[in-house]
Design a protein around this motif. Structure first.
Motif, PDB file in Angstrom:
ATOM      1  N   TRP A 187       0.824  -1.115   0.185  1.00  7.93           N
ATOM      2  CA  TRP A 187      -0.064  -0.196   0.103  1.00  7.93           C
ATOM      3  C   TRP A 187       0.827   1.210  -0.030  1.00  7.93           C
ATOM      4  O   TRP A 187       0.530   2.253  -0.765  1.00  7.93           O
ATOM      5  CB  TRP A 187      -0.943  -0.015   1.019  1.00  7.93           C
ATOM      6  N   ILE A 188       1.910   1.008   0.771  1.00  2.00           N
ATOM      7  CA  ILE A 188       2.682   2.197   0.752  1.00  2.00           C
ATOM      8  C   ILE A 188       3.630   2.508  -0.738  1.00  2.00           C
ATOM      9  O   ILE A 188       3.615   3.669  -1.177  1.00  2.00           O
ATOM     10  CB  ILE A 188       3.973   2.152   1.941  1.00  2.00           C
ATOM     11  N   GLY A 189       4.136   1.372  -1.254  1.00  2.00           N
ATOM     12  CA  GLY A 189       4.763   1.423  -2.466  1.00  2.00           C
ATOM     13  C   GLY A 189       3.668   1.555  -3.751  1.00  2.00           C
ATOM     14  O   GLY A 189       3.777   0.543  -4.535  1.00  2.00           O
ATOM     15  N   PHE A 190       2.766   2.297  -3.714  1.00  2.90           N
ATOM     16  CA  PHE A 190       1.785   2.313  -4.738  1.00  2.90           C
ATOM     17  C   PHE A 190       2.179   2.771  -5.860  1.00  2.90           C
ATOM     18  O   PHE A 190       1.556   2.422  -7.084  1.00  2.90           O
ATOM     19  CB  PHE A 190       0.398   3.109  -4.111  1.00  2.90           C
ATOM     20  N   GLY A 191       3.331   3.319  -6.311  1.00  4.45           N
ATOM     21  CA  GLY A 191       3.885   3.842  -7.516  1.00  4.45           C
ATOM     22  C   GLY A 191       3.917   2.819  -8.487  1.00  4.45           C
ATOM     23  O   GLY A 191       4.600   1.549  -7.954  1.00  4.45           O
ATOM     24  N   ASN A 192       3.613   2.811  -9.769  1.00 12.33           N
ATOM     25  CA  ASN A 192       3.618   1.844 -10.578  1.00 12.33           C
ATOM     26  C   ASN A 192       2.976   0.478 -10.066  1.00 12.33           C
ATOM     27  O   ASN A 192       3.197  -0.656 -10.508  1.00 12.33           O
ATOM     28  CB  ASN A 192       5.202   1.699 -11.058  1.00 12.33           C
ATOM     29  N   ARG A 193       2.007   0.639  -9.473  1.00 11.87           N
ATOM     30  CA  ARG A 193       1.191  -0.600  -9.032  1.00 11.87           C
ATOM     31  C   ARG A 193       2.107  -1.545  -8.103  1.00 11.87           C
ATOM     32  O   ARG A 193       1.899  -2.813  -8.135  1.00 11.87           O
ATOM     33  CB  ARG A 193       0.409  -1.378  -9.902  1.00 11.87           C
ATOM     34  N   GLY A 194       3.325  -1.004  -7.406  1.00 14.53           N
ATOM     35  CA  GLY A 194       4.326  -1.792  -6.826  1.00 14.53           C
ATOM     36  C   GLY A 194       5.204  -2.475  -7.606  1.00 14.53           C
ATOM     37  O   GLY A 194       5.943  -3.425  -7.178  1.00 14.53           O
ATOM     38  N   VAL A 195       5.058  -2.282  -8.879  1.00 13.64           N
ATOM     39  CA  VAL A 195       6.043  -3.010  -9.971  1.00 13.64           C
ATOM     40  C   VAL A 195       7.422  -2.494  -9.904  1.00 13.64           C
ATOM     41  O   VAL A 195       7.419  -1.299 -10.308  1.00 13.64           O
ATOM     42  CB  VAL A 195       5.206  -3.344 -11.296  1.00 13.64           C
ATOM     43  N   ILE A 196       8.550  -3.182  -9.843  1.00 14.02           N
ATOM     44  CA  ILE A 196       9.619  -2.711  -9.999  1.00 14.02           C
ATOM     45  C   ILE A 196      10.342  -3.007 -11.691  1.00 14.02           C
ATOM     46  O   ILE A 196      10.376  -4.270 -11.935  1.00 14.02           O
ATOM     47  CB  ILE A 196      10.746  -3.240  -9.163  1.00 14.02           C
ATOM     48  N   ALA A 197      10.038  -1.779 -12.177  1.00 14.83           N
ATOM     49  CA  ALA A 197      10.253  -2.023 -13.932  1.00 14.83           C
ATOM     50  C   ALA A 197      11.807  -1.940 -14.196  1.00 14.83           C
ATOM     51  O   ALA A 197      12.115  -2.570 -15.289  1.00 14.83           O
ATOM     52  CB  ALA A 197       9.646  -0.904 -14.453  1.00 14.83           C
ATOM     53  N   ASP A 198      12.697  -1.664 -13.213  1.00 10.12           N
ATOM     54  CA  ASP A 198      13.920  -1.745 -13.639  1.00 10.12           C
ATOM     55  C   ASP A 198      14.747  -2.824 -13.631  1.00 10.12           C
ATOM     56  O   ASP A 198      14.332  -3.810 -12.622  1.00 10.12           O
ATOM     57  CB  ASP A 198      14.886  -0.819 -12.685  1.00 10.12           C
ATOM     58  N   ASN A 199      15.422  -3.299 -14.442  1.00  7.08           N
ATOM     59  CA  ASN A 199      16.057  -4.709 -14.504  1.00  7.08           C
ATOM     60  C   ASN A 199      17.472  -4.851 -13.691  1.00  7.08           C
ATOM     61  O   ASN A 199      17.889  -5.683 -13.720  1.00  7.08           O
ATOM     62  CB  ASN A 199      16.187  -5.078 -16.101  1.00  7.08           C
ATOM     63  N   ASP A 200      17.864  -3.510 -13.377  1.00  6.89           N
ATOM     64  CA  ASP A 200      19.393  -3.463 -12.653  1.00  6.89           C
ATOM     65  C   ASP A 200      19.042  -4.160 -11.394  1.00  6.89           C
ATOM     66  O   ASP A 200      18.162  -3.379 -10.481  1.00  6.89           O
ATOM     67  CB  ASP A 200      19.588  -1.852 -12.593  1.00  6.89           C
ATOM     68  N   PRO A 201      19.788  -5.047 -10.796  1.00  5.06           N
ATOM     69  CA  PRO A 201      19.535  -5.700  -9.394  1.00  5.06           C
ATOM     70  C   PRO A 201      20.015  -4.677  -8.466  1.00  5.06           C
ATOM     71  O   PRO A 201      19.388  -4.817  -7.306  1.00  5.06           O
ATOM     72  CB  PRO A 201      20.642  -6.915  -9.517  1.00  5.06           C
ATOM     73  N   VAL A 202      20.689  -3.704  -8.769  1.00  4.37           N
ATOM     74  CA  VAL A 202      21.188  -2.767  -7.786  1.00  4.37           C
ATOM     75  C   VAL A 202      20.027  -1.819  -7.367  1.00  4.37           C
ATOM     76  O   VAL A 202      19.850  -1.569  -6.487  1.00  4.37           O
ATOM     77  CB  VAL A 202      22.521  -1.989  -8.031  1.00  4.37           C
TER      78      VAL A 202
END
Length: 258
Positions: A146-161
């Motif tokens: 709920w806190i990480g609502f940006g982009n529906r919580g999806v991490i779009a970056d492929n960089d592991p860092v």
């Protein structure tokens, strides 16, 4: 250590045991659970039906003994950080059945999981404790999403860092809001005590710090200017266009292209 139903695979049980953790997941779909016998001759008077047909689902102790050094070497590598537990479990899940070490990991997991299943069956307080702990973890995860609502919580970056940064920042923000909620709850409790209310520990046990109703995730915006009446639109411009009309259109750059 607690986990949901998805966290009770054989490799997970084996690795947790080798690292010294007592994995106690919440288990669903008991009808699909498989109990393993310590030997073909093992029979149980009251619960033998749980283990399936006599002589079936037997632990291969010889395999575990032959691969014990390899199992401990892998566990030490995880503990010392030479290999991550997630990478190891991914490799074990996809490992070939012809790989003796992978097979031994699953065999150890069968032993530990069978013991845990029997513990759950015989210990009702343990089941309640595991369910309560798992519910807390799931509540935290829901609050974190709920806190990480940006982009529906999806991490779009492929960089592991960058992925790790996003997860850590989300965890930091989540814990900051939880801490703020805990302070607010403590202040309200103090005010009630000053007014003569009696607050018991059992009452506080029902209060969760994962409160969201009072949090505005999208910020506050001033709307007081919305009530101001704008001036009437005047389509006429107080500009003398005569000099523009007298200019040569070609010289002004408005001529047709050759």
């Amino acid at each position: 250590m607690h986990a949901d139903t998805q966290g009770q695979s054989y490799p997970v049980f084996a690795l947790a045991h080798l690292l010294g953790f007592d994995l106690m997941p919440r288990i669903r779909n008991w009808k699909d659970s498989v109990f393993y016998r310590p030997s073909k001759q093992a029979e149980y008077e009251h619960i033998d039906a749980l283990f399936g047909e006599p002589g079936k689902n037997v632990i291969n102790w010889d395999l575990i003994e032959s691969q014990f050094r390899h199992l401990m070497r892998v566990a030490v590598s995880v503990r010392e950080g030479a290999i991550s537990s997630s990478a190891l479990l991914k490799r074990l899940r996809s490992g070939s059945k012809k790989n003796a070490t992978c097979t031994a990991f699953r065999e150890v997991g069968r032993v530990i999981r069978t013991v845990q299943l029997l513990r759950d069956l015989s210990d009702a307080p343990l089941r309640r404790r595991v369910t309560a702990a798992t519910n807390k973890v799931e509540s935290f995860n829901r609050f974190s999403r709920w806190i990480g609502f940006g982009n529906r919580g999806v991490i779009a970056d492929n960089d592991p860092v960058e992925q790790e940064k996003a997860m850590k920042f989300n965890a930091l923000l989540t814990n900051a809001v939880i801490f703020h909620n805990a302070l607010d709850i403590a202040e309200i409790v103090r005010q009630l005590l000053e007014k003569g209310w009696t607050i018991e520990p059992e009452d506080l046990a029902h209060i969760s710090p994962y409160l969201t109703e009072h949090i505005n995730r999208f910020g506050e915006y001033s709307t007081h200017e919305l009530g101001i009446q704008p001036e009437a639109y005047d389509p006429k411009l107080d500009v003398d266009f005569t000099p523009l009309r007298e200019q040569d259109p070609t010289a002004a750059g408005f001529g047709q292209a050759a």
